[in-house]
Design a protein around this motif. Structure first.
Motif, short mmCIF file in Angstrom:
data_model
loop_
_atom_site.label_atom_id
_atom_site.label_comp_id
_atom_site.label_asym_id
_atom_site.label_seq_id
_atom_site.Cartn_x
_atom_site.Cartn_y
_atom_site.Cartn_z
N VAL A 21 0.84 -1.20 0.00
CA VAL A 21 0.00 0.00 0.00
C VAL A 21 0.87 1.25 0.00
O VAL A 21 0.63 2.21 -0.74
CB VAL A 21 -0.95 -0.01 1.21
CG1 VAL A 21 -1.65 1.34 1.35
CG2 VAL A 21 -2.00 -1.12 1.06
N ASN A 72 -8.28 -6.66 -0.66
CA ASN A 72 -7.27 -6.29 -1.65
C ASN A 72 -7.08 -7.38 -2.70
O ASN A 72 -6.03 -7.44 -3.35
CB ASN A 72 -5.94 -6.00 -0.95
CG ASN A 72 -5.95 -4.68 -0.20
OD1 ASN A 72 -5.68 -3.63 -0.77
ND2 ASN A 72 -6.29 -4.74 1.08
N THR A 75 -6.34 -6.20 -6.31
CA THR A 75 -4.94 -5.82 -6.55
C THR A 75 -4.07 -7.05 -6.74
O THR A 75 -3.18 -7.07 -7.60
CB THR A 75 -4.42 -4.98 -5.36
OG1 THR A 75 -5.20 -3.79 -5.26
CG2 THR A 75 -2.96 -4.60 -5.56
#
Length: 243
Positions: A21, A72, A75
């Motif tokens: 991140v 996430n 991603t």
């Protein structure tokens, strides 16, 4: 339990997601100043992070632990793996919060009571429960709900009760989900935590990540600890998960 398999390395809570991140934020900022192929660089950095972070681990399979993976997954699909697999643990919210309160009872310096005192809020189990839900548990709940709503096929949910009632069957289900050969030598007594969390003081609790040496249900009835009204309130959120 999974760490009993000699081919598996199961990490304590890992910083990899936080690092990714931070890297993503940095790359976005740099793209405003420099000209480069941000998507290719991001893919390269994200993909190599796992390999390099666990370079010292000699086992062929690594299970990285972080409470944020289920929010996430997109991603991961884009930059790391086309079909990531996320294992999450689930226990009814009222039971989770009750377990926090029972830990607080054992630690006079616990973070819950310290925070309530700082805010000049009466210390009782109802206020403790609301604090744990609003400040700690809800974020994790929302992470799970997002993952289930958007990437359910990539998530396996371990139900606390199912694990306690039949741990061998639940482990088989995990291996099947991971598409790994089942390991037949798990044991459920004299369990050793080979990768303990080392920094519980950061969370303001003593023994937060301690584990018992055997699998059994030692739960208190949440109604006796936080009351029937709060139990009903939390059960509504449980149902939203549609498990």
């Amino acid at each position: 339990l999974l760490s009993q398999n000699p081919d598996l390395h199961c990490s304590p809570t890992s910083p990899i997601l936080d690092f990714l991140v931070s890297s993503d934020t940095g790359l976005n900022n740099l793209s405003n100043m420099y000209t480069y192929d941000i998507e290719e660089v991001r893919k390269s950095i994200f993909g190599s992070t796992f390999k390099n972070f666990y370079k010292h681990v000699k086992k062929p399979i690594v299970i990285d632990k972080h409470r944020g993976w289920s929010s996430n997954i997109n991603t991961l699909k884009k930059f790391v793996l086309p079909n990531p697999k996320v294992i999450v643990t689930y226990r009814p919210i009222a039971e989770v919060i009750t377990s926090f309160i029972k830990l607080a009872d054992k630690d006079p310096e616990n973070m819950i009571d310290a925070s309530l005192r700082s805010a000049n809020i009466e210390i009782n189990n109802q206020n403790r429960a609301k604090y744990v839900w609003e400040e700690w548990t809800y974020e994790m709940y929302d992470t799970l709900r997002y993952g289930l709503n958007n990437h359910r096929e990539n998530i396996y949910v371990i139900h606390y009760k199912k694990l306690v009632d039949n741990p061998q069957k639940e482990l088989y289900n995990i291996y099947d989900f991971l598409e790994l050969e089942r390991y037949e030598e798990h044991y459920f007594e004299n369990i050793i935590n080979t990768l303990p969390e080392q920094k519980d003081e950061i969370w303001g609790f003593k023994g937060l990540h301690d584990i018992r040496s055997s699998i059994n249900n030692e739960s208190n009835d949440p109604k006796d600890i936080i009351g029937e009204d709060l139990c009903h309130y939390f059960s509504i959120y449980d149902r939203f998960l549609k498990l």
